[in-house]
Design a protein around this motif. Structure first.
Motif, PDB file in Angstrom:
ATOM      1  N   VAL A   1       0.837  -1.207   0.000  1.00 30.60           N
ATOM      2  CA  VAL A   1       0.000   0.000   0.000  1.00 30.60           C
ATOM      3  C   VAL A   1       0.870   1.254   0.000  1.00 30.60           C
ATOM      4  O   VAL A   1       0.594   2.227  -0.706  1.00 30.60           O
TER       5      VAL A   1
ATOM      6  N   SER B   1     -10.214   0.413  -5.596  1.00 32.68           N
ATOM      7  CA  SER B   1     -11.052   0.696  -4.432  1.00 32.68           C
ATOM      8  C   SER B   1     -11.704  -0.564  -3.883  1.00 32.68           C
ATOM      9  O   SER B   1     -11.797  -0.752  -2.670  1.00 32.68           O
TER      10      SER B   1
ATOM     11  N   TYR C   1      -9.368  -2.468  -1.711  1.00 33.19           N
ATOM     12  CA  TYR C   1      -9.222  -1.863  -0.390  1.00 33.19           C
ATOM     13  C   TYR C   1     -10.391  -2.230   0.520  1.00 33.19           C
ATOM     14  O   TYR C   1     -10.216  -2.529   1.698  1.00 33.19           O
TER      15      TYR C   1
ATOM     16  N   VAL D   1     -13.414   4.048   0.855  1.00 31.35           N
ATOM     17  CA  VAL D   1     -12.447   3.533   1.819  1.00 31.35           C
ATOM     18  C   VAL D   1     -12.778   4.049   3.221  1.00 31.35           C
ATOM     19  O   VAL D   1     -12.825   3.290   4.190  1.00 31.35           O
TER      20      VAL D   1
ATOM     21  N   ILE E   1      -3.702   2.708   4.853  1.00 34.70           N
ATOM     22  CA  ILE E   1      -4.711   2.818   3.789  1.00 34.70           C
ATOM     23  C   ILE E   1      -5.417   4.162   3.865  1.00 34.70           C
ATOM     24  O   ILE E   1      -5.632   4.828   2.846  1.00 34.70           O
TER      25      ILE E   1
ATOM     26  N   ARG F   1      -5.124   6.703   0.905  1.00 37.93           N
ATOM     27  CA  ARG F   1      -6.318   6.752   0.061  1.00 37.93           C
ATOM     28  C   ARG F   1      -7.437   7.545   0.719  1.00 37.93           C
ATOM     29  O   ARG F   1      -8.612   7.205   0.599  1.00 37.93           O
TER      30      ARG F   1
END
Length: 1261
Positions: free
Chosen positions: A711, A720, A723, A762, A752, A756
């Motif tokens: 990651v 996505s 994740y 997420v 993460i 993101r």
């Protein structure tokens, strides 16, 4: 009812008929066994053996006589095959017939042995031994002993032939070894008869007599043992005796000591000088006498380590003298030359220069080497002396001409190295007397001598030489930097020579790997060209173990070639291709051993991560193979291996394979080269996510680490949906059942979110899946360490990701602190919530932080007693925020907090004290004067205010910027305040004062240490105890400026262990324990004086035991219990850090033995000490094993009273498991099976289902 009776009668009749048919079958077999045809007899005897081995077989009273007489008759069969089968029939027959019949058989066989024909004697002897071996009940053993032992003794005394005597002695030895303790009344008679045989003219009789007496010795009383020893010693004192009789008596002495262990100790005063005298004065050709003397002395060293202490010096000198004893061969031991060819010629000449098959001097040298090894193993306190005196001699003897003796020399030197590692583990080079420092000085000589051995033709010698080098590198990791070049030719030759065996190649490769891993890469750069070719060639070796080890070495070679990706001092490019191709050949080949596959995967990941920028063309072919192995290998393994292996083994193989794949991609992902994984990334992430569902802990941990790396490096290339899947799996891993796993999962979650945070899905997934689990976790009393830090980071990341509002998160945390139906939260849980609230506020910004502080102040201003839980939480939160941020902008916050000191609830008072101290940490200049002023003026609040002051001092002692602020303004006032409270009657106040003084000593050592030293002579015991505890708090693991001052002054404080007050002594013991753990260098020179004083604190002092009259009953109070417990725990610490200063033999008896029979609180640390000694000083424990068994057996047999409460039952269970762990460690000692008491203890454990279950459980921990 009538029907039931009929069925029972029918069943009885049926079983009667079956039994009659079985007996009829046996009768038929017995008739055939007496036939004339030997083949029929053989087949019938075989059928009888099969019948006897059936569990259902049972002989009736009529059949038993026929059965036993026929089997005895078959023992004399003319056919050896038939008589051999008849002997095998005896083993099951003993369990199928009555005890009287077994005794009758034994008597008849014994008569045949002593009075029968010569051709039947061997069979009769084997038969008797078989019966003895199969006896399991005490009653049968006693009956056999009553009839058999006198006959055997009579045979020993009266038999004319040496062969009969030897057979009788052989059987008697077996009987005594198993059941010697059952016939104590006959011991004296038997001992007298056996001792008389030591003067026999037949060597075989003397040898068997020695073995027989050794079997009897463990069962002898101390008086009879003394009698036997005295008689042998008297015979030894007769210098006119025949040399063979003298040798026999010396062997007898050695066998006795090996048999009875420490019990032989009282007789060493007479025997040791005698043996040394015989060894030094023996005639030139009497090598056996010297050998037996040295073997006996070796036994004394190992089995009587306490009583042998006065003679260690003399034995060492003797062993050093005779380790080079070679009267028939002269070797000038000239310096080695540098010419390799010349050396080989010299070796050939020296090998052929002298050969004499009758030369037995090598036995003396071998016995001396083993004696030296015994000294090294049993006397860790003599290690420095061994380096000064024995080490040079051993290095010199590497040139020993007899290969077997040379191996013993190597093994002795390896023991010296291992003991050095055990004793000095975790220590640096202390001074010129340190074993590690002394070893370093010998390294050039070791390398020079080993180089000569590597040029020898003998494979065994080369293997031994590499074993020495391996152990040397393990003990001194950086010792060969200046010498590696001279070892390269030996490594090359071992790997390239066609005559090299697989064992030699493996030893050479293991050494190369260890030395590469422990030295700077620059050491090897001049030799890469010479080493790379044989290493890569070994990767193609046919033997899988050589290949696997070569791949591991190749991994180290990769690190050596390019240790720094920015710049390299060696041109690595020419080596990339050959290394890559060699590994790829193994990686692509599916038909090879699992170990090779795993090593190839690990090695290829290193190659890709290190040389990826030079393998751009090859990566599209290589990476898919790695990914393919990740999925397909596991599927294929499941399908193929299931036919051959158990389910458990398959799981282990699968998990290891998967973990190695996960680690491989972690290595690649962490590479600064940012290797292009686009062609396989989605597949890798998918497989790794699946690994998170596996049950194996190690696999999931490796997978979490790898995903985190992926990651960080390739986060933008992961979709996505991937994740969301990862986050869903992470939520299942967050639990207080496995805090390390939880920490890894939360860290990945934070990575993460940070990477993101712009993706809404997420953040939503984290909020819905992970946050609820985090809020459950935060209420756990077990939460601490890395998991707590990761949870704090999680909340900070969550509020910064713009997917969750600060207010919602704060409400969730505050709500988590509310008491549940089962009661209020644990103190640790509330502290965890407060820390997370503080981190959340700081991450949200100043505005949110300020509003939260005002809200918390509002809670404190609420006087309602019903809000006590809220007030408690508010105070903890303010303290955590104040420690991290200056709160001086919030007016009167210190007064609001101190008002909570008047709360009726103790937990709120404590929280207020904590909060005030931590708020002061945030702004020392504003709030510290306030605390000091309050201490002066508020007598009733002094205890709580001292706790606040402690928070300030403890925090500042680790913060160098805070130290200067504390030094400049307030130190004098604080010291005066603390010293005034040293004599407080309240132990809590004194402990707080001691911690404050100890931490201030870290800040101002020049001022504090002299002030504390003066107070060691204070007339008030409370002051002396406070000073000792303060010293304990001042000895921390990290280097501090106090260390130099403390080195010269610590003895004054530790000598308080002689104080008349038990509280002061306990404080001194605690300080000593802390010093041993954190700074052992401070106390090493003082231990010779301190250890006897410390051991004295482990003894029960009757003056500290008092009886309290409670009316209906009396209660015994042991005021010395805590002191004894602290003393044993201190010894436990010393065994880890200062083993070379501890003589374990003088501690085990009587101090540890006493502790093993003491109170529950003392037994527990004693069990730990015993386990540690069994691993580190096995010979010292083995010497007193019989004595140790008794208190441990009582512990595991102890049962609480019938009316005992659950707490007492649980404590007893813990104590039993603790004792069983110690027993498990004892069972790993080589030679423990010689102790009859320990064997009986193990049999008891195995035969008791409850104990056996617990024992197996602790062994698998």
């Amino acid at each position: 009812m009538a029907t039931l009776d009929a069925w029972v009668a029918l069943a009885v009749e049926y079983f009667k008929r079956v039994s009659e048919m079985a007996n009829l079958n046996i009768t038929n077999i017995l008739e055939k066994m007496t036939g004339k045809d030997k083949d029929y007899r053989y087949m019938a005897t075989s059928d009888l053996l099969s019948e006897l081995n059936k569990e259902s077989f049972k002989a009736d009273q009529d059949l038993e006589p026929k059965l036993t007489s026929t089997v005895l008759q078959q023992l004399e069969d003319a056919s050896g095959d038939v008589s051999g089968l008849a002997v095998k029939c005896l083993a099951p027959l003993v369990k199928k017939v009555g005890e009287d019949k077994v005794v009758d058989m034994t008597n008849k066989l014994c008569d045949k042995l002593i009075n029968g024909k010569d051709q039947h004697r061997d069979t009769a002897s084997i038969a008797v031994k078989t019966i003895v071996a199969e006896v399991t009940t005490t009653s049968l053993a006693e009956k056999i002993l009553l009839s058999l032992a006198p006959k055997l003794i009579e045979g020993v005394n009266t038999a004319k032939g040496a062969e009969i005597k030897c057979e009788c002695l052989d059987i008697l030895g077996d009987v005594l070894h198993r059941f010697g303790n059952l016939i104590t009344k006959d011991h004296e008679y038997m001992l007298t008869a056996l001792l008389s045989q030591l003067g026999s003219n037949q060597a075989s009789v003397r040898k068997k007599s020695i073995s027989c007496i050794a079997s009897l010795a463990p069962s002898l009383s101390d008086d009879l043992l003394a009698k036997a020893t005295l008689q042998v010693v008297q015979l030894l004192k007769n210098r006119n005796a025949k040399s063979e009789i003298t040798r026999t008596n010396i062997q007898m002495i050695g066998s006795l000591s090996r048999s009875v262990g420490y019990r032989f100790g009282p007789h060493l005063a007479e025997t040791v000088p005698l043996l040394i005298s015989y060894c030094t004065n023996a005639s030139e050709n009497d090598e056996e006498l010297r050998e037996y003397s040295l073997q006996a002395l070796e036994s004394f060293m190992l089995r009587c380590p306490r009583d042998i202490s006065p003679y260690c010096e003399g034995i060492l000198n003797l062993a050093l003298e005779y380790v080079s004893y070679d009267p028939n061969f002269t070797d000038s031991m000239e310096e080695d030359t540098d010419d390799e060819g010349q050396e080989e010629d010299d070796d050939d000449e020296s090998a052929n220069e002298y050969t004499d098959d009758e030369d037995a001097s090598w036995k003396v040298r071998r016995a001396s080497a083993k004696c030296l090894s015994a000294i090294i193993v049993s006397r860790p306190e003599m290690l420095s002396k061994m380096y000064l005196e024995a080490c040079p001699k051993l290095i010199e003897r590497f040139r020993e001409r007899e290969e077997n003796v040379k191996m013993d020399i190597f093994n002795t030197f390896i023991e010296l190295l291992r003991q050095t590692g055990n004793v000095t583990k975790g220590q640096g080079d202390i001074d010129e007397s340190s074993p590690r420092w002394l070893l370093k000085q010998e390294v050039p000589k070791v390398v020079k001598s080993i180089n000569r051995q590597l040029r020898e033709k003998s494979i065994k010698t080369k293997v031994g030489a590499f074993s020495v080098l391996k152990e040397l590198v393990v003990v001194l990791p950086d010792c060969l930097a200046d010498h590696f070049g001279s070892l390269v030719p030996g490594i090359e030759k071992a790997l390239n020579d066609k005559s090299s065996t697989s064992n030699l190649k493996i030893e050479a490769l293991v050494f190369t790997r260890l030395v590469m891993a422990s030295h700077s890469p620059s050491v090897f750069h001049p030799y890469i060209q010479a080493l790379s070719a044989p290493i890569l060639s070994a990767i193609g070796d046919r033997y899988y173990k050589v290949t696997a080890e070569a791949l591991r070495v190749c991994g180290e070679l990769v690190r050596v070639l390019r240790p720094n990706l920015e710049a390299s001092s060696v041109d690595f490019r020419p080596y990339i291709g050959p290394i890559y191709n060699a590994i790829l050949g193994r990686l692509a080949n599916q038909d090879q051993d699992q170990e090779v596959k795993e090593c190839a995967i690990s090695c290829m990941s290193l190659v890709v991560s290190t040389f990826g920028d030079g393998l751009q063309r090859e990566l599209p072919a290589c990476l898919p193979i790695l990914v393919d192995r990740m999925g397909n290998e596991i599927t294929r393994l499941t399908a193929v291996k299931a036919k051959y292996f158990s389910y458990t083994l398959i799981c282990i193989i699968l998990v290891n394979r998967a973990r190695i794949h996960a680690n491989a991609f972690s290595v690649i992902a962490n590479s600064p080269l940012r290797i292009d994984l686009s062609c396989v990334l989605d597949h890798v992430v998918s497989e790794l996510t699946a690994f998170l569902r596996k049950a194996n802990r190690a696999l999931r941990q490796a997978t979490l680490g790898t995903l985190n790396s992926l990651v960080v490096t390739y986060g933008g290339q992961i979709g996505s949906s991937s994740y969301e899947t990862i986050i869903a799996e992470l939520s299942t891993l967050i639990s207080d059942m496995d805090l390390h796993m939880t920490a890894l999962a939360l860290e990945l979650c934070c990575t993460i979110m940070v990477d993101r945070k712009s993706i809404q899905n997420v953040g939503l997934a984290v909020r819905n899946k992970v946050l609820p689990q985090a809020l459950i976790l935060i209420r756990s009393a077990l939460l601490q360490g890395q998991a707590l830090q990761a949870l704090q980071k999680f909340f900070a990341s969550l509020v910064q990701s713009a997917n969750t509002s600060f207010d919602a998160l704060l409400d969730s945390l505050i709500s988590a602190a509310k008491p549940s139906q089962s009661g209020s939260l644990a103190k640790q849980a509330l502290s965890s919530i407060a820390k997370c609230v503080a981190v959340l506020c700081l991450a949200a910004g100043d505005q949110k932080c300020a509003s939260t502080i005002e809200m918390l102040k509002g809670i404190l201003k609420d006087d309602s007693a019903t809000n006590s839980a809220k007030q408690h939480m508010a105070l903890l939160c303010l303290g955590e925020i104040g420690r991290r941020k200056d709160l001086s902008n919030h007016v009167q916050i210190e007064n609001i907090v101190i008002e909570s000191f008047q709360s009726p609830f103790e937990e709120i008072k404590s929280a207020a004290s904590y909060a005030l101290g931590n708020i002061a940490v945030g702004n020392l200049s504003k709030y510290l004067p306030f605390i000091l002023d309050q201490i002066d003026n508020q007598q009733k609040k002094q205890y709580l205010l001292l706790h606040s002051l402690k928070e300030v001092i403890v925090r500042q002692s680790v913060d160098h910027t805070g130290q200067s602020a504390l030094q400049e303004s307030y130190i004098e006032k604080i010291l005066a305040l603390l010293f005034n409270h040293c004599e407080s009657e309240e132990e809590g106040v004194r402990n707080v004062v001691a911690e404050c003084l100890g931490k201030i000593a870290l800040i101002e050592p020049k001022k504090l240490v002299p002030a504390l030293k003066v107070r060691t002579s204070s007339p008030a015991a409370n002051t002396r105890a406070t000073v000792a505890i303060a010293i304990k708090y001042s000895i921390v693991e990290r280097p501090e400026k106090i260390d130099e001052i403390m080195y010269s002054e610590i003895s004054t404080f530790l000598m308080l262990i002689k104080d008349s007050d038990r509280h002061v002594r306990r404080a001194a013991v605690l300080a000593l324990s802390t010093a041993a753990h954190n700074k052992p260098n401070l106390i090493k020179d003082l231990l010779p004086e301190l250890l006897p004083l410390l051991y004295d604190q482990t003894v029960i002092k009757q003056e500290l035991v008092r009886t309290v009259d409670l009316g209906p009953f009396k209660h015994v109070v042991d005021d010395g219990l805590e002191l004894r417990k602290a003393a044993f725990e201190c010894v436990d610490t010393l065994l880890d850090s200062c083993l070379d200063q501890v003589n374990p033999s003088s501690f085990i008896l009587p101090f540890l033995l006493s502790g093993l029979a003491d109170h529950y609180d003392v037994k527990m640390p004693c069990h730990l000490i015993l386990s540690k000694l069994a691993d580190k000083c096995p010979s010292a424990v083995l010497a007193v094993l019989d004595s140790i068994v008794e208190p441990i057996e009582k512990t595991i047999s102890h049962k609480p009273k019938g009316d005992a409460v659950k707490q007492e039952v649980d404590r007893n269970e813990d104590m039993i498991r603790s004792a069983l762990r110690a027993i498990s460690s004892l069972g790993r000692i080589s030679g423990c099976d010689y102790s009859l008491r320990f064997k009986n203890l193990m049999n008891k454990i195995v035969s008791t289902p409850a104990l056996a279950e617990k024992y197996n459980s602790v062994r698998s921990e």
